[in-house]
Design a protein around this motif. Structure first.
Motif, mmCIF file in Angstrom:
data_model
loop_
_atom_site.group_PDB
_atom_site.id
_atom_site.type_symbol
_atom_site.label_atom_id
_atom_site.label_comp_id
_atom_site.label_asym_id
_atom_site.label_seq_id
_atom_site.Cartn_x
_atom_site.Cartn_y
_atom_site.Cartn_z
ATOM 1 N N CYS A 186 -4.145 4.972 -5.244
ATOM 2 C CA CYS A 186 -4.037 5.025 -3.656
ATOM 3 C C CYS A 186 -2.490 4.676 -3.423
ATOM 4 C CB CYS A 186 -4.985 4.323 -3.038
ATOM 5 S SG CYS A 186 -5.246 4.813 -1.310
ATOM 6 N N LEU A 187 -1.645 5.500 -3.061
ATOM 7 C CA LEU A 187 -0.361 5.215 -3.059
ATOM 8 C C LEU A 187 0.302 5.770 -1.605
ATOM 9 C CD1 LEU A 187 0.528 6.402 -6.585
ATOM 10 C CD2 LEU A 187 -0.033 4.125 -6.269
ATOM 11 N N PRO A 188 1.132 5.081 -1.094
ATOM 12 C CA PRO A 188 2.091 3.967 -1.478
ATOM 13 C C PRO A 188 1.501 2.841 -0.655
ATOM 14 C CG PRO A 188 3.538 5.053 -0.099
ATOM 15 C CD PRO A 188 2.339 5.960 -0.266
ATOM 16 N N ASP A 189 0.922 2.796 0.238
ATOM 17 C CA ASP A 189 0.566 1.731 1.331
ATOM 18 C C ASP A 189 -0.327 0.818 0.500
ATOM 19 O OD1 ASP A 189 -0.492 0.260 3.341
ATOM 20 O OD2 ASP A 189 0.979 1.184 4.577
ATOM 21 N N GLU A 190 -0.036 -0.471 0.098
ATOM 22 C CA GLU A 190 -0.714 -1.427 -0.478
ATOM 23 C C GLU A 190 -1.987 -1.847 0.650
ATOM 24 O OE1 GLU A 190 -0.258 -6.052 -2.344
ATOM 25 O OE2 GLU A 190 1.321 -5.190 -1.103
ATOM 26 N N TYR A 191 -1.398 -2.282 1.891
ATOM 27 C CA TYR A 191 -2.485 -2.609 2.839
ATOM 28 C C TYR A 191 -3.393 -1.510 3.186
ATOM 29 C CZ TYR A 191 0.984 -6.232 3.402
ATOM 30 O OH TYR A 191 1.723 -7.269 3.404
ATOM 31 N N VAL A 202 -15.383 3.007 -5.208
ATOM 32 C CA VAL A 202 -14.301 3.456 -6.405
ATOM 33 C C VAL A 202 -13.315 2.272 -6.405
ATOM 34 C CG1 VAL A 202 -12.500 4.898 -6.779
ATOM 35 C CG2 VAL A 202 -14.849 5.674 -5.457
ATOM 36 N N LYS A 203 -12.986 1.873 -7.552
ATOM 37 C CA LYS A 203 -11.785 0.888 -7.935
ATOM 38 C C LYS A 203 -10.505 1.701 -7.531
ATOM 39 C CE LYS A 203 -9.608 -2.004 -11.288
ATOM 40 N NZ LYS A 203 -9.513 -2.411 -12.733
ATOM 41 N N ILE A 204 -9.669 0.687 -6.615
ATOM 42 C CA ILE A 204 -8.527 1.368 -5.986
ATOM 43 C C ILE A 204 -7.439 0.613 -6.632
ATOM 44 C CG2 ILE A 204 -7.105 1.559 -3.735
ATOM 45 C CD1 ILE A 204 -9.813 3.247 -4.147
ATOM 46 N N LEU A 205 -6.664 1.105 -7.368
ATOM 47 C CA LEU A 205 -4.956 0.572 -7.748
ATOM 48 C C LEU A 205 -4.083 0.814 -6.866
ATOM 49 C CD1 LEU A 205 -5.425 2.325 -11.210
ATOM 50 C CD2 LEU A 205 -6.278 -0.001 -10.578
ATOM 51 N N THR A 206 -3.231 -0.033 -6.687
ATOM 52 C CA THR A 206 -2.199 -0.174 -5.413
ATOM 53 C C THR A 206 -0.844 0.040 -5.870
ATOM 54 O OG1 THR A 206 -2.391 -2.328 -5.353
ATOM 55 C CG2 THR A 206 -4.191 -1.425 -4.124
ATOM 56 N N VAL A 234 -9.541 -6.443 20.187
ATOM 57 C CA VAL A 234 -8.343 -6.383 19.230
ATOM 58 C C VAL A 234 -8.759 -5.190 18.240
ATOM 59 C CG1 VAL A 234 -6.727 -7.207 17.546
ATOM 60 C CG2 VAL A 234 -7.488 -8.799 19.426
ATOM 61 N N ILE A 235 -7.620 -3.937 18.500
ATOM 62 C CA ILE A 235 -8.167 -2.779 17.349
ATOM 63 C C ILE A 235 -6.880 -2.629 16.366
ATOM 64 C CG2 ILE A 235 -9.802 -1.679 18.671
ATOM 65 C CD1 ILE A 235 -7.930 0.035 20.051
ATOM 66 N N ALA A 236 -6.883 -2.791 15.378
ATOM 67 C CA ALA A 236 -5.847 -2.720 14.560
ATOM 68 C C ALA A 236 -5.607 -1.544 13.297
ATOM 69 C CB ALA A 236 -5.708 -3.743 13.461
ATOM 70 N N HIS A 237 -4.355 -1.128 12.968
ATOM 71 C CA HIS A 237 -4.140 0.016 12.016
ATOM 72 C C HIS A 237 -4.453 -0.404 10.698
ATOM 73 C CE1 HIS A 237 -2.103 3.398 10.035
ATOM 74 N NE2 HIS A 237 -2.670 4.022 11.119
ATOM 75 N N PRO A 238 -4.920 0.057 9.656
ATOM 76 C CA PRO A 238 -5.150 -0.169 8.492
ATOM 77 C C PRO A 238 -3.825 -0.422 7.468
ATOM 78 C CG PRO A 238 -6.442 1.685 9.034
ATOM 79 C CD PRO A 238 -5.684 1.542 10.164
ATOM 80 N N GLU A 239 -2.935 -0.165 8.373
ATOM 81 C CA GLU A 239 -1.773 -0.278 7.435
ATOM 82 C C GLU A 239 -1.236 -1.785 7.657
ATOM 83 O OE1 GLU A 239 1.736 2.371 8.653
ATOM 84 O OE2 GLU A 239 0.399 4.101 8.027
ATOM 85 N N CYS A 240 -1.917 -2.383 8.557
ATOM 86 C CA CYS A 240 -1.771 -3.811 8.726
ATOM 87 C C CYS A 240 -2.003 -4.876 7.535
ATOM 88 C CB CYS A 240 -2.262 -4.441 10.118
ATOM 89 S SG CYS A 240 -1.532 -3.548 11.377
ATOM 90 N N PRO A 241 -1.551 -6.090 7.225
ATOM 91 C CA PRO A 241 -1.974 -6.895 6.314
ATOM 92 C C PRO A 241 -3.481 -7.172 6.485
ATOM 93 C CG PRO A 241 0.035 -7.483 7.141
ATOM 94 C CD PRO A 241 -0.381 -6.387 8.126
ATOM 95 N N PRO A 242 -4.239 -7.282 5.273
ATOM 96 C CA PRO A 242 -5.729 -7.527 5.429
ATOM 97 C C PRO A 242 -6.051 -8.627 6.251
ATOM 98 C CG PRO A 242 -4.910 -7.325 3.200
ATOM 99 C CD PRO A 242 -3.794 -7.360 4.148
#
Length: 342
Positions: A186-191, A202-206, A234-242
């Motif tokens: 799942c590329l390229p966004d790690e977060y 599913v196992k996700i490779l980052t 507070v609502i956040a986008h999934p591109e934010c750090p975990p």
């Protein structure tokens, strides 16, 4: 004779009674988020752009991160990357103007190879898109031959061409699970990939790609705002750090964030994403107070009304994609769109 395009684009247009009348309906939408003096500068461009669109049979696609004068003033189609990709495939316009960043214009061209696609500023790029290259994908395939490649739509056409399927933050989980694989790249966004991993078996490779806007938010910042406002949602986008997502009350794509505000109608909201989006939602959500930790995308903000007008007047700059690359990249995008139709 030489023409200084930048000087031309910076020239103010007069705010006349005719312009005021033609744009009155738009002003009523944005008067909560734009100062009147600023509006008087934007309105003449808005009036001229909307007039020229009809002459050119043009449509303007605007991402949710566009500033309000573009989002509400001249856009025909607005939304997140997925919505823009879908609508780009459906338009019958002769000319498409992308008010977003370069990869979005490339995607529109992939789905409309015979149409003119204009990018008002070719330098409007994306840190995330630039974090991965086609050769990186090829090396990953060698290392993980059993793992399908799901590439975020926030990538170049050349990267899409090396992928099995694209996704957006709004459909990433659905796309990953549609492949029936035990593990997926799942590329390229790690977060984003880390967030997807919490939503599926599913196992996700980052890959270590990040959005330069979303990676700047911190849990401490959220805690400071919570101390200041007892009723804060507070609502956040999934591109934010975990750790930022963990500190939020809700996480979702830009489209899902908009839906949340519309459906839940919270009294006070902190949106952890590019700050123009709060302005755009605030214009349509008068009962919600938006707290704005303003981090702007420097690439999105390269798009302006004068540049959009110049693009429509000259039909330049045009986005082109090498046909050999486009055929493969188009397949990855079309597979993504098809997932939502199943």
């Amino acid at each position: 004779m030489t023409v200084n395009v930048q000087a031309q684009m910076a020239t103010a247009l007069p705010f006349t009674p005719a312009v005021a009348a033609a744009t009155a309906g738009i002003w009523s939408k944005v008067e909560r988020v734009l100062p009147e003096d600023e509006w008087r500068q934007h309105a003449p461009f808005i009036e001229r752009i909307n007039r020229l669109k009809k002459q050119r049979n043009a449509v303007i696609l605007a991402h949710n991160y566009m500033s309000p004068e573009i989002f509400h003033g001249v856009a025909d189609i607005v939304g997140d990357s997925l919505a823009l990709a879908k609508r780009a495939a459906e338009t019958d316009a002769d000319v498409i103007v992308m008010a977003g960043v370069h990869f979005m214009a490339e995607t529109a061209k992939l789905l409309n190879p015979d149409k003119i696609v204009l990018m008002p500023d070719m330098d409007a790029g994306c840190s995330l898109a630039e974090s991965i290259r086609p050769e990186d994908i090829r090396l990953l395939r060698e290392a993980y031959p059993d793992a399908p490649v799901v590439t975020y739509v926030n990538t170049s056409a050349a990267v899409k061409a090396e992928s099995d399927i694209c996704c957006t933050s709004g459909n990433a989980v659905e796309v990953v699970e549609s492949l029936g694989a035990e593990r997926v790249l799942c590329l390229p966004d790690e977060y984003l990939a880390a967030w997807v991993a919490t939503q599926t078996k599913v196992k996700i490779l980052t890959w270590k790609g990040h959005c330069e806007v979303h990676e700047r938010f911190t849990p401490d910042e959220i805690r400071r705002f919570r101390r200041a406002y007892d009723d804060l949602v507070v609502i956040a986008h999934p591109e934010c750090p975990p750790e930022v997502i963990a500190a939020a009350d809700f996480a979702g794509s830009t489209a899902k964030m908009i839906d949340y505000v519309r459906d839940e109608k919270p009294a006070r909201v902190l949106m952890i994403t590019e700050c123009s989006m709060s302005d755009n939602i605030a214009a349509a959500s008068p009962t919600t107070d938006f707290v704005r930790p303003c981090i702007m995308c420097p690439h999105m903000k390269k798009i302006s009304l004068p540049k959009i007008l110049h693009a429509l007047e000259t039909l330049e700059p045009r986005v082109e994609v090498d046909p050999a690359v486009a055929a493969r990249a188009r397949l990855a995008v079309e597979r993504m769109i098809a997932v939502g139709r199943r």
